[in-house]
Design an enzyme around this catalytic site. Structure first.
Site, PDB file in Angstrom:
ATOM      1  N   SER A  75       0.841  -1.194   0.000  1.00 51.67           N
ATOM      2  CA  SER A  75       0.000   0.000   0.000  1.00 51.67           C
ATOM      3  C   SER A  75       0.882   1.253   0.000  1.00 51.67           C
ATOM      4  O   SER A  75       1.718   1.408  -0.895  1.00 51.67           O
ATOM      5  CB  SER A  75      -0.973  -0.055   1.190  1.00 51.67           C
ATOM      6  OG  SER A  75      -2.059   0.822   0.995  1.00 51.67           O
ATOM      7  N   ASP A 123      -9.155  -5.460  -5.434  1.00 50.56           N
ATOM      8  CA  ASP A 123      -8.339  -4.513  -4.686  1.00 50.56           C
ATOM      9  C   ASP A 123      -8.843  -3.079  -4.820  1.00 50.56           C
ATOM     10  O   ASP A 123      -9.262  -2.647  -5.904  1.00 50.56           O
ATOM     11  CB  ASP A 123      -6.911  -4.576  -5.248  1.00 50.56           C
ATOM     12  CG  ASP A 123      -5.825  -4.211  -4.263  1.00 50.56           C
ATOM     13  OD1 ASP A 123      -6.095  -3.414  -3.359  1.00 50.56           O
ATOM     14  OD2 ASP A 123      -4.710  -4.726  -4.430  1.00 50.56           O
ATOM     15  N   HIS A 130      -7.173  -6.198  -1.037  1.00 47.31           N
ATOM     16  CA  HIS A 130      -5.981  -5.400  -0.767  1.00 47.31           C
ATOM     17  C   HIS A 130      -4.891  -6.159  -0.007  1.00 47.31           C
ATOM     18  O   HIS A 130      -3.793  -5.643   0.161  1.00 47.31           O
ATOM     19  CB  HIS A 130      -6.403  -4.157   0.051  1.00 47.31           C
ATOM     20  CG  HIS A 130      -5.417  -3.034   0.037  1.00 47.31           C
ATOM     21  ND1 HIS A 130      -4.891  -2.510  -1.123  1.00 47.31           N
ATOM     22  CD2 HIS A 130      -4.868  -2.311   1.057  1.00 47.31           C
ATOM     23  CE1 HIS A 130      -4.060  -1.513  -0.821  1.00 47.31           C
ATOM     24  NE2 HIS A 130      -4.025  -1.387   0.493  1.00 47.31           N
TER      25      HIS A 130
END
EC number: 3.4.11.5
Length: 305
Positions: free
Chosen positions: A117, A257, A284
């Site tokens: 991320s 995602d 994710h």
């Protein structure tokens, strides 16, 4: 570095802190540094999250790659600075902390970065400096451009069940991010695009609660949640510089995602030779949602370096 008394089986681990200027960065090492294979340094998301949700990466130490987890400044076991102004929390601060960590742990001449991320663009920016000891780069579920991320968040929110997006907008306009109605609507998004497991894994909940307990960094740089980025990162992009990365690169994303193909594609298209793996049953957090395939993909990439 003191041994972890809770460590069991074939994976000895050690925890400690290293100085970072006048502050301290907390770290954990699983496996043995300098034993032949490069260390995998796990760089968590947020900004303002913690290492906890990435703990399953420690399994890679079973295959010979020592794994370094750490908490970025402001959270977890590292120095908390709740009174710092928002302009203290910069990308450069966290780049300096990462460079300091690999140096202090003695792995600067042989390491691989795994950035998840927010950790993805952070690691990519680190790779742009061409560190001689950086052997590989993994960019997982990560934006290359926060403006594009925001465009995709708006699209994903519009596709939520009827009334959910409207509830989000109403509370965002009022600033009532802690209302039960807003949190329930937020959870609908998270269950679709952040973690599709039920119940949420303990490691993920641990990081989630760490942000809740001290949201200083998260609020300053990101905002109140994943899809409402109003902090200092909202205009940040590294797309135009990605072509300067020469490190072998693996790009990871999930089919569901929040880091959609539009968000992730620049890494694949602009980093020479980058490989892109999409996890069909993940959002994710493929390392939690599809752990066995994740380990296979990671091991294959690491062996090929």
């Amino acid at each position: 570095m003191s041994p972890d008394p809770s460590a069991k089986g074939p994976l000895p681990s050690a925890k400690g802190t290293v100085p970072f200027g006048e502050y301290r960065t907390w770290y954990r090492v699983t496996g043995e540094l300098g034993a032949g294979r490069p260390a995998l340094v796990a760089v968590h998301g947020g900004p303002g999250s913690t290492h906890d949700y990435l703990l399953p990466l420690a399994r890679l130490a079973e295959d010979g790659w020592p794994v370094v987890h750490y908490d970025q400044l402001g959270n977890g076991g590292s120095t908390h600075l709740p009174d710092k102004d928002t302009d203290f929390w910069t990308v450069e601060l966290f780049l300096d902390e990462l460079a300091n960590l690999v140096e202090k742990l003695g792995v600067a001449d042989d390491y691989v970065l795994f950035g998840q991320s927010w950790g993805g663009p952070l690691c990519a920016r680190h790779a742009m400096t061409a560190p001689p000891g950086l052997r590989g780069l993994v960019v997982a579920n990560a934006p290359a451009s926060y403006p594009v991320w925001l465009e995709e968040m708006a699209r994903l929110r519009a596709e939520l069940p009827p009334g959910t997006h409207e509830t989000l907008l109403r509370h965002e306009a009022a600033g009532t991010y802690d209302s039960e109605e807003y949190l329930a609507a937020m959870r609908v998004f998270y269950d679709r695009h952040v973690c599709r497991l039920t119940p949420w894994p303990r490691d993920f909940l641990s990081s989630f609660m760490e942000i809740y307990n001290d949201p200083t960094v998260y609020y300053a740089m990101n905002g109140p949640n994943e899809f409402h980025v109003i902090g200092s990162l909202k205009d940040w992009s590294i797309v135009e510089e990605l072509h300067t990365i020469s490190t072998p690169t693996l790009v990871i994303s999930g089919r569901h995602d929040e880091a959609t193909p539009a968000v992730v594609r620049p890494y694949h298209e602009r980093i020479p030779g980058a490989r892109w793996e999409v996890f069909e049953d993940s959002s994710h957090l493929p390392h939690l949602e599809e752990p066995e395939r994740f380990r296979e993909v990671m091991t294959d990439f690491l062996k090929g370096l």
